[in-house]
Motif scaffolding. Structure first.
Motif, short mmCIF file in Angstrom:
data_model
loop_
_atom_site.label_atom_id
_atom_site.label_comp_id
_atom_site.label_asym_id
_atom_site.label_seq_id
_atom_site.Cartn_x
_atom_site.Cartn_y
_atom_site.Cartn_z
N PRO A 64 -16.38 18.62 -3.49
CA PRO A 64 -16.30 17.80 -2.28
C PRO A 64 -17.53 16.91 -2.08
N SER A 65 -18.72 17.44 -2.33
CA SER A 65 -19.92 16.61 -2.15
C SER A 65 -19.98 15.50 -3.20
N GLN A 66 -19.49 15.76 -4.40
CA GLN A 66 -19.48 14.73 -5.44
C GLN A 66 -18.50 13.61 -5.11
N THR A 67 -17.36 13.95 -4.51
CA THR A 67 -16.41 12.90 -4.12
C THR A 67 -17.02 12.01 -3.05
N VAL A 68 -17.78 12.62 -2.14
CA VAL A 68 -18.44 11.84 -1.09
C VAL A 68 -19.45 10.87 -1.71
N LYS A 69 -20.27 11.36 -2.61
CA LYS A 69 -21.27 10.50 -3.25
C LYS A 69 -20.60 9.36 -4.03
N LEU A 70 -19.52 9.68 -4.74
CA LEU A 70 -18.83 8.65 -5.50
C LEU A 70 -18.22 7.60 -4.58
N HIS A 71 -17.57 8.06 -3.51
CA HIS A 71 -16.94 7.09 -2.61
C HIS A 71 -17.98 6.22 -1.92
N LYS A 72 -19.12 6.81 -1.58
CA LYS A 72 -20.20 6.01 -0.99
C LYS A 72 -20.65 4.92 -1.96
N PHE A 131 -11.42 -4.74 5.37
CA PHE A 131 -11.92 -3.72 4.44
C PHE A 131 -11.38 -2.38 4.92
N PHE A 132 -10.43 -1.84 4.18
CA PHE A 132 -9.69 -0.64 4.57
C PHE A 132 -10.31 0.58 3.89
N THR A 133 -10.74 1.57 4.69
CA THR A 133 -11.43 2.69 4.06
C THR A 133 -11.34 3.97 4.89
N ARG A 134 -11.52 5.06 4.20
CA ARG A 134 -11.81 6.32 4.85
C ARG A 134 -13.32 6.46 4.96
N VAL A 135 -13.77 7.16 5.98
CA VAL A 135 -15.19 7.50 6.07
C VAL A 135 -15.44 8.59 5.01
N PRO A 136 -16.48 8.45 4.20
CA PRO A 136 -16.74 9.45 3.16
C PRO A 136 -17.14 10.80 3.75
N LEU A 137 -16.19 11.72 3.78
CA LEU A 137 -16.42 13.05 4.31
C LEU A 137 -15.90 14.09 3.32
N ASN A 192 -18.28 -18.13 4.82
CA ASN A 192 -17.28 -18.52 5.82
C ASN A 192 -16.13 -17.53 5.91
N THR A 193 -16.47 -16.26 5.84
CA THR A 193 -15.46 -15.20 5.89
C THR A 193 -15.94 -14.11 6.84
N GLN A 194 -15.08 -13.75 7.78
CA GLN A 194 -15.44 -12.68 8.70
C GLN A 194 -14.87 -11.36 8.16
N ILE A 195 -15.71 -10.32 8.18
CA ILE A 195 -15.33 -9.02 7.63
C ILE A 195 -14.99 -8.07 8.78
N PHE A 196 -13.83 -7.41 8.65
CA PHE A 196 -13.41 -6.40 9.60
C PHE A 196 -13.20 -5.08 8.85
N VAL A 197 -13.88 -4.06 9.30
CA VAL A 197 -13.77 -2.74 8.66
C VAL A 197 -12.80 -1.89 9.47
N PHE A 198 -11.69 -1.50 8.85
CA PHE A 198 -10.72 -0.60 9.48
C PHE A 198 -10.89 0.78 8.84
N TYR A 199 -11.21 1.75 9.65
CA TYR A 199 -11.64 3.04 9.11
C TYR A 199 -10.86 4.19 9.75
N THR A 200 -10.94 5.33 9.11
CA THR A 200 -10.42 6.60 9.60
C THR A 200 -11.30 7.71 9.03
N PRO A 201 -11.56 8.77 9.78
CA PRO A 201 -11.09 9.09 11.13
C PRO A 201 -11.86 8.33 12.20
N GLU A 202 -11.21 8.25 13.36
CA GLU A 202 -11.71 7.40 14.44
C GLU A 202 -13.09 7.80 14.95
N ASP A 203 -13.38 9.11 14.95
CA ASP A 203 -14.62 9.59 15.58
C ASP A 203 -15.82 9.59 14.63
N LYS A 204 -15.67 9.01 13.42
CA LYS A 204 -16.76 9.04 12.44
C LYS A 204 -17.29 7.65 12.10
#
Length: 506
Positions: A29-37, A9-15, A52-64
């Motif tokens: 900016p706040s509306q884009t965050v709400k929509l992405h969430k 699951f490839f995503t940006r952190v909603p910021l 029978n599926t393992q989920i891996f979340v790959f996210y950016t930025p690293e510190d969030k």
């Protein structure tokens, strides 16, 4: 848990200002965050249904990570994305999950509005007979990519190729699969949300929308459904301070539908996370703008039909109270910006002050009589003319209950006609128009002259205010408008107003 199936699951952190940035021309900016969430949470509900599926979340930025972890509230494994660009980040994610022993690996984005567990499961099944599976998006990209038994060298080739030289990214990667001999299955397209046009097409249930026209306060798109053309209309803000501007327009058009000269409203879309201001769809109408030299007869008939529409007992229209005083207050406020600025010119200042002084002789406190529905901002662009066929009046952003003479004066005034067409009607042409209009409805000529004078002042005071606001970079960006503003404030135009009109109507 270890299974042969893994989903990335490839995503940006909603910021704010860091997620869905291509939507910032439509959402805050706040509306884009709400929509992405919302998109992430909706997809997560589908991921929970997978077996029978393992989920891996790959996210950016690293510190969030914490934000995303608290949002999903699922026992997934989280990894920061690594790489210089998106392609490299996806390659590294595939390599990392493959090194854990997984054979069937799917990668999906986090902005797909119509993905389902059923679709994902089917893609896993397709990997049993194929080395790759891909789901395109309507904009030429892809939102799901699955790989099985693809060697590392081929994986590097897939993700290092420059697909920008191809027709689309989707076409480019599919061509690379063919080149590398990778057996591939292509699924039906899904909708991802990258731009405001993606939102509009999704809401309407169509593949694409085509930009039609934009105003200072609205955006209009053309779309086709069931073989018919329609208009999708969105307000960016309200000229009259309404919280739900588009509902006001929709309700007005429903009432005016009986006139047979306005667009038929089709559907109202209430405000939501995708459309914070709501929207409406309406009939698409062909036609060209009005020409003052040939279409005034048509215009007089259409305006009389509008002004003949009966006001229903229950309505949401704003009612003009003491309209002349309201117009004067607005004009004085705009004029003061110019008169108190360092950019004022003596001739313009004297003209504005003299006109304000003279117009105050009118009975500014009077209430409206013989009320009707008026447009308030009629110009040649409000008309769609079809020779020999039905013509229409469009753009109903500011309809109110007022006096028909206000509409007529605004439509005929040189401060209106000169803006887009460089046309200035003389008093005789105005009187001929009113004579033709009076074949259907009577006109109070004294009221008409009052509104005509006020329309002159409103146009000039707006130009004076805009002249101040357009100093600097804004003038460079809007040279056409700035040039027109200067024409309105020129000695030549002011002299025309004084010599040809003001002496006779005041």
């Amino acid at each position: 848990m270890n299974t042969e199936k893994a989903l990335i699951f490839f995503t940006r952190v909603p910021l704010p200002k860091r997620t869905k940035t291509r939507l910032l021309d439509f959402l805050t900016p706040s509306q884009t965050v709400k929509l992405h969430k919302k998109l992430i949470l909706d997809i997560n509900e589908e991921l929970k249904k997978l077996k029978n599926t393992q989920i891996f979340v790959f996210y950016t930025p690293e510190d969030k990570k914490e934000i995303l972890y608290n949002l999903l509230k699922s026992e997934y494994e989280f990894y920061p994305q690594s790489g210089d660009d998106l392609a490299q980040k996806m390659l590294n994610a595939f390599k990392q999950i493959r090194s854990l022993g997984f054979k069937k690996i799917l990668l999906i984005g986090s902005d797909i509005v119509d993905i389902s567990a059923k679709h994902i499961s089917r893609c896993f099944d397709l990997l049993a007979q194929n080395n790759a599976v891909i789901t395109p998006t309507f904009d030429g990209g892809y939102c799901l990519l699955g790989l099985q038994d693809v060697n590392i060298k081929n994986m590097y080739d897939i993700f290092s190729s420059n697909y920008s030289v191809r027709n689309t990214v989707y076409y480019g990667i599919c061509s690379k699969f063919v080149e590398l001999g990778i057996k591939t299955c292509k699924t039906k397209a899904l909708r991802d949300i990258d731009t405001k046009e993606d939102i509009f097409a999704y809401i309407l249930g169509v593949k694409t929308v085509k930009h039609l026209a934009s105003g200072e306060y609205n955006i209009n798109y053309k779309f086709k459904k069931s073989g018919e053309n329609f208009v999708f209309r969105i307000n960016t803000k309200s000229q009259i301070g309404l919280k739900n501007q588009i509902k006001y327009e929709y309700d007005a058009l429903k009432i005016l539908e009986i006139s047979d000269v306005t667009p038929k409203p089709i559907r109202y879309f209430p405000p939501n996370l995708f459309l914070p201001r709501g929207a409406m769809s309406m009939q698409f109408l062909p036609g060209r703008p009005l020409r003052y030299d040939s279409d005034l007869d048509i215009a007089s008939s259409m305006l009389a039909k509008i002004h003949s529409v009966k006001i229903p007992p229950k309505h949401s229209f704003i009612i003009a109270q003491r309209p002349l005083q309201v117009m004067m207050d607005e004009c004085e406020k705009m004029s003061s910006i110019y008169l108190n600025s360092n950019f004022k010119k003596q001739n313009v200042s004297e003209f504005l002050q003299a006109l304000i002084k003279v117009l105050k002789w009118f009975n500014l406190d009077r209430e409206i009589k013989d009320p009707c529905i008026i447009n308030t901002e009629l110009n040649s662009g409000n008309f769609l003319i079809n020779e020999g066929k039905k013509s229409y009046i469009i753009d109903w952003e500011k309809p109110i209950i007022g006096e028909k003479e206000q509409d007529l004066a605004h439509f005929l005034a040189p401060t209106t006609t000169f803006w887009k067409t460089d046309v200035i009607l003389d008093l005789e042409e105005m009187q001929n128009f009113l004579d033709k209009y009076e074949r259907i409805l009577p006109v109070d000529r004294a009221k008409f002259n009052e509104y005509l004078g006020m329309t002159f002042l409103r146009g000039l005071s707006w130009c004076a205010m805009a002249y101040v606001e357009y100093q600097g970079s804004r003038a460079i960006k809007n040279q056409t408008t700035y040039k027109k503003i200067n024409e309105y404030l020129s000695d030549k135009f002011l002299s025309i107003l004084h010599s040809k009109f003001l002496k006779d109507i005041l």
